[in-house]
Design an enzyme around this catalytic site. Structure first.
Site, PDB file in Angstrom:
ATOM      1  N   SER A 131      15.293  38.542  -6.010  1.00  0.00           N
ATOM      2  CA  SER A 131      15.072  38.381  -4.668  1.00  0.00           C
ATOM      3  C   SER A 131      16.212  37.430  -4.018  1.00  0.00           C
ATOM      4  O   SER A 131      16.739  36.770  -3.960  1.00  0.00           O
ATOM      5  CB  SER A 131      14.204  37.029  -5.731  1.00  0.00           C
ATOM      6  OG  SER A 131      13.767  36.155  -4.146  1.00  0.00           O
ATOM      7  N   HIS A 160      13.622  43.201  -3.914  1.00  0.00           N
ATOM      8  CA  HIS A 160      12.435  41.868  -3.240  1.00  0.00           C
ATOM      9  C   HIS A 160      12.762  41.143  -2.500  1.00  0.00           C
ATOM     10  O   HIS A 160      14.052  40.143  -2.251  1.00  0.00           O
ATOM     11  CB  HIS A 160      12.161  40.974  -4.446  1.00  0.00           C
ATOM     12  CG  HIS A 160      11.167  40.183  -5.030  1.00  0.00           C
ATOM     13  ND1 HIS A 160       9.879  40.954  -5.114  1.00  0.00           N
ATOM     14  CD2 HIS A 160      11.272  39.040  -4.850  1.00  0.00           C
ATOM     15  CE1 HIS A 160       8.844  39.589  -5.284  1.00  0.00           C
ATOM     16  NE2 HIS A 160       8.996  38.656  -5.050  1.00  0.00           N
ATOM     17  N   ASP A 183      10.918  38.192  -0.363  1.00  0.00           N
ATOM     18  CA  ASP A 183       9.720  36.948   0.005  1.00  0.00           C
ATOM     19  C   ASP A 183       9.327  36.503   1.153  1.00  0.00           C
ATOM     20  O   ASP A 183      10.131  36.039   1.731  1.00  0.00           O
ATOM     21  CB  ASP A 183      10.005  35.687  -1.858  1.00  0.00           C
ATOM     22  CG  ASP A 183      10.614  36.187  -2.838  1.00  0.00           C
ATOM     23  OD1 ASP A 183       9.407  36.250  -3.438  1.00  0.00           O
ATOM     24  OD2 ASP A 183      11.242  35.481  -3.032  1.00  0.00           O
ATOM     25  N   MET A 223       7.086  34.277   3.394  1.00  0.00           N
ATOM     26  CA  MET A 223       6.124  32.505   3.081  1.00  0.00           C
ATOM     27  C   MET A 223       5.832  32.534   4.278  1.00  0.00           C
ATOM     28  O   MET A 223       6.710  32.447   5.619  1.00  0.00           O
ATOM     29  CB  MET A 223       6.970  31.396   2.083  1.00  0.00           C
ATOM     30  CG  MET A 223       7.673  31.908   0.719  1.00  0.00           C
ATOM     31  SD  MET A 223       8.232  30.607  -0.100  1.00  0.00           S
ATOM     32  CE  MET A 223       8.771  32.224  -1.011  1.00  0.00           C
ATOM     33  N   HIS A 263       6.933  40.632  -1.464  1.00  0.00           N
ATOM     34  CA  HIS A 263       6.226  40.074  -1.596  1.00  0.00           C
ATOM     35  C   HIS A 263       5.737  38.708  -0.949  1.00  0.00           C
ATOM     36  O   HIS A 263       6.207  37.988   0.261  1.00  0.00           O
ATOM     37  CB  HIS A 263       6.630  39.269  -2.552  1.00  0.00           C
ATOM     38  CG  HIS A 263       5.915  38.112  -3.607  1.00  0.00           C
ATOM     39  ND1 HIS A 263       6.696  37.328  -3.968  1.00  0.00           N
ATOM     40  CD2 HIS A 263       4.417  38.260  -3.710  1.00  0.00           C
ATOM     41  CE1 HIS A 263       5.590  36.520  -4.568  1.00  0.00           C
ATOM     42  NE2 HIS A 263       4.545  36.861  -4.581  1.00  0.00           N
ATOM     43  N   MET A 321       3.280  35.490   0.790  1.00  0.00           N
ATOM     44  CA  MET A 321       3.011  34.926   0.385  1.00  0.00           C
ATOM     45  C   MET A 321       2.331  34.165   1.608  1.00  0.00           C
ATOM     46  O   MET A 321       2.915  32.837   1.785  1.00  0.00           O
ATOM     47  CB  MET A 321       3.862  33.894  -0.473  1.00  0.00           C
ATOM     48  CG  MET A 321       4.541  34.318  -2.288  1.00  0.00           C
ATOM     49  SD  MET A 321       5.439  33.275  -2.398  1.00  0.00           S
ATOM     50  CE  MET A 321       7.078  34.694  -1.811  1.00  0.00           C
ATOM     51  N   MET A 340       3.659  35.482 -11.582  1.00  0.00           N
ATOM     52  CA  MET A 340       4.231  34.535 -10.901  1.00  0.00           C
ATOM     53  C   MET A 340       3.859  34.034 -12.352  1.00  0.00           C
ATOM     54  O   MET A 340       3.358  33.518 -12.868  1.00  0.00           O
ATOM     55  CB  MET A 340       3.867  33.779  -9.828  1.00  0.00           C
ATOM     56  CG  MET A 340       2.985  34.297  -8.451  1.00  0.00           C
ATOM     57  SD  MET A 340       4.849  34.929  -7.970  1.00  0.00           S
ATOM     58  CE  MET A 340       5.927  33.618  -7.501  1.00  0.00           C
ATOM     59  N   ASP A 355       7.845  37.289 -11.915  1.00  0.00           N
ATOM     60  CA  ASP A 355       9.061  36.505 -10.713  1.00  0.00           C
ATOM     61  C   ASP A 355       9.055  35.056 -10.915  1.00  0.00           C
ATOM     62  O   ASP A 355       7.559  34.464 -11.342  1.00  0.00           O
ATOM     63  CB  ASP A 355       8.003  37.064  -9.436  1.00  0.00           C
ATOM     64  CG  ASP A 355       9.196  36.423  -8.062  1.00  0.00           C
ATOM     65  OD1 ASP A 355      10.207  35.998  -8.402  1.00  0.00           O
ATOM     66  OD2 ASP A 355       8.440  36.567  -7.143  1.00  0.00           O
TER      67      ASP A 355
HETATM   68  C1  DX5 Z   1       9.086  31.941  -5.566  1.00  0.00           C
HETATM   69  C2  DX5 Z   1       9.577  33.583  -5.263  1.00  0.00           C
HETATM   70  C3  DX5 Z   1      10.789  34.386  -6.134  1.00  0.00           C
HETATM   71  C4  DX5 Z   1      11.735  33.644  -5.942  1.00  0.00           C
HETATM   72  C5  DX5 Z   1      12.511  33.523  -7.084  1.00  0.00           C
HETATM   73  O1  DX5 Z   1       7.782  31.836  -5.232  1.00  0.00           O
HETATM   74  O2  DX5 Z   1       8.377  34.345  -5.130  1.00  0.00           O
HETATM   75  O3  DX5 Z   1      10.740  35.386  -5.933  1.00  0.00           O
HETATM   76  O4  DX5 Z   1      12.814  33.556  -5.264  1.00  0.00           O
HETATM   77  O5  DX5 Z   1      13.296  32.870  -7.242  1.00  0.00           O
HETATM   78  P1  DX5 Z   1      14.059  32.390  -9.305  1.00  0.00           P
HETATM   79  O6  DX5 Z   1      14.541  33.767  -9.721  1.00  0.00           O
HETATM   80  O7  DX5 Z   1      15.840  31.893  -8.311  1.00  0.00           O
HETATM   81  O8  DX5 Z   1      13.376  32.130  -9.948  1.00  0.00           O
HETATM   82 ZN    ZN Z   2       8.550  36.742  -4.781  1.00  0.00          ZN
END
Ligand code: DX5
Ligand code: ZN
Length: 216
Positions: free
Chosen positions: A7, A32, A34, A36, A65, A67, A138, A176
């Site tokens: 990620s 990956h 993320d 948000m 991903h 969110m 998750m 994740d």
């Molecule tokens: C959290 C994200 C993850 C995050 C994981 O909401 O979806 O992808 O970056 O980070 P680690 O591996 O540090 O928990």
């Molecule tokens: Zn993620």
């Protein structure tokens, strides 16, 4: 085969190109990303132009991903930006709109995926399973990297593995949140085949060694 999806939330954003270019050499399978929106989760990260920029500097599949609230509004844009796998959350809209979004993603030739937050039961994936190429479970509350792994998600992971094996065996099962060398093994035992790792991957002294450790 076990795959790892670092990620980039934990990458060095000042040196994002360097960090992304290093992924394939370290043996990573997906990138990956993320996304948000400050509504679906309390954090804001990166969006469409950054996905498009990353697309130009890596051959690895982009595992995006989302969110974000009501992702149906944005799936076309994220497909065009170069996503290879596009994940939306089941909690982010109505069942009807979630189905429409998955259909749109597939029509764009992109692999479609749904994700479930920790409080969402395994059964929530069932209406969408035939439309999915990947399910993301998750193992932390989405929103931030660096949180602790929730081992109590393992019964849900097992349940979803059983649904996948019975109904759509080609579908991948990804976890994740809080994945490190130790929790990776727990997730593998419980049926995951794609492991997202942010802080553990980017914090590793030798990321290639970390990849070998979690995938073999
Ligand atoms: C959290 C994200 C993850 C995050 C994981 O909401 O979806 O992808 O970056 O980070 P680690 O591996 O540090 O928990
Ligand atoms: Zn993620």
């Amino acid at each position: 085969m076990i795959k790892i999806a670092p990620s980039i939330l934990s990458a060095d954003f000042v040196n994002l190109e360097r960090d992304i270019r290093a992924l394939s050499g370290a043996g990573a399978h997906y990138v990956h990303v993320d996304v948000m929106d400050g509504h679906f989760v309390p954090n804001i990260t990166i969006g469409i132009p950054v996905v498009a920029a990353i697309r130009k500097i890596t051959e690895l599949p982009l595992d995006v991903h989302l969110m974000i609230d009501r992702p149906l509004r944005y799936v076309d844009a994220f497909c065009k930006a170069g996503s290879d796998i596009l994940t939306i959350h089941v909690e982010a809209d109505t069942e009807d709109n979630t189905r429409k979004a998955l259909e749109k993603i597939r029509a764009a030739g992109v692999r479609a995926a749904i994700s479930v937050k920790p409080k969402t039961p395994a059964e929530a994936v069932l209406p969408f399973l035939p439309l999915c190429d990947l399910i993301l479970v998750m193992t932390v509350e989405p929103g931030f990297g660096g949180q602790s792994f929730m081992e109590d998600m393992m019964p849900k992971l097992q349940k979803i593995r059983a649904y996948i094996d019975a109904q759509n065996p080609a579908c991948e099962l990804e976890v994740d949140g809080g994945i490190d060398a130790e929790t990776a093994q727990i997730c593998r035992k419980n049926g995951a085949n794609v492991l997202v790792a942010g802080s553990a991957y980017f914090g590793a002294k030798d990321p290639a060694q970390f990849v070998r450790q979690v995938t073999t």
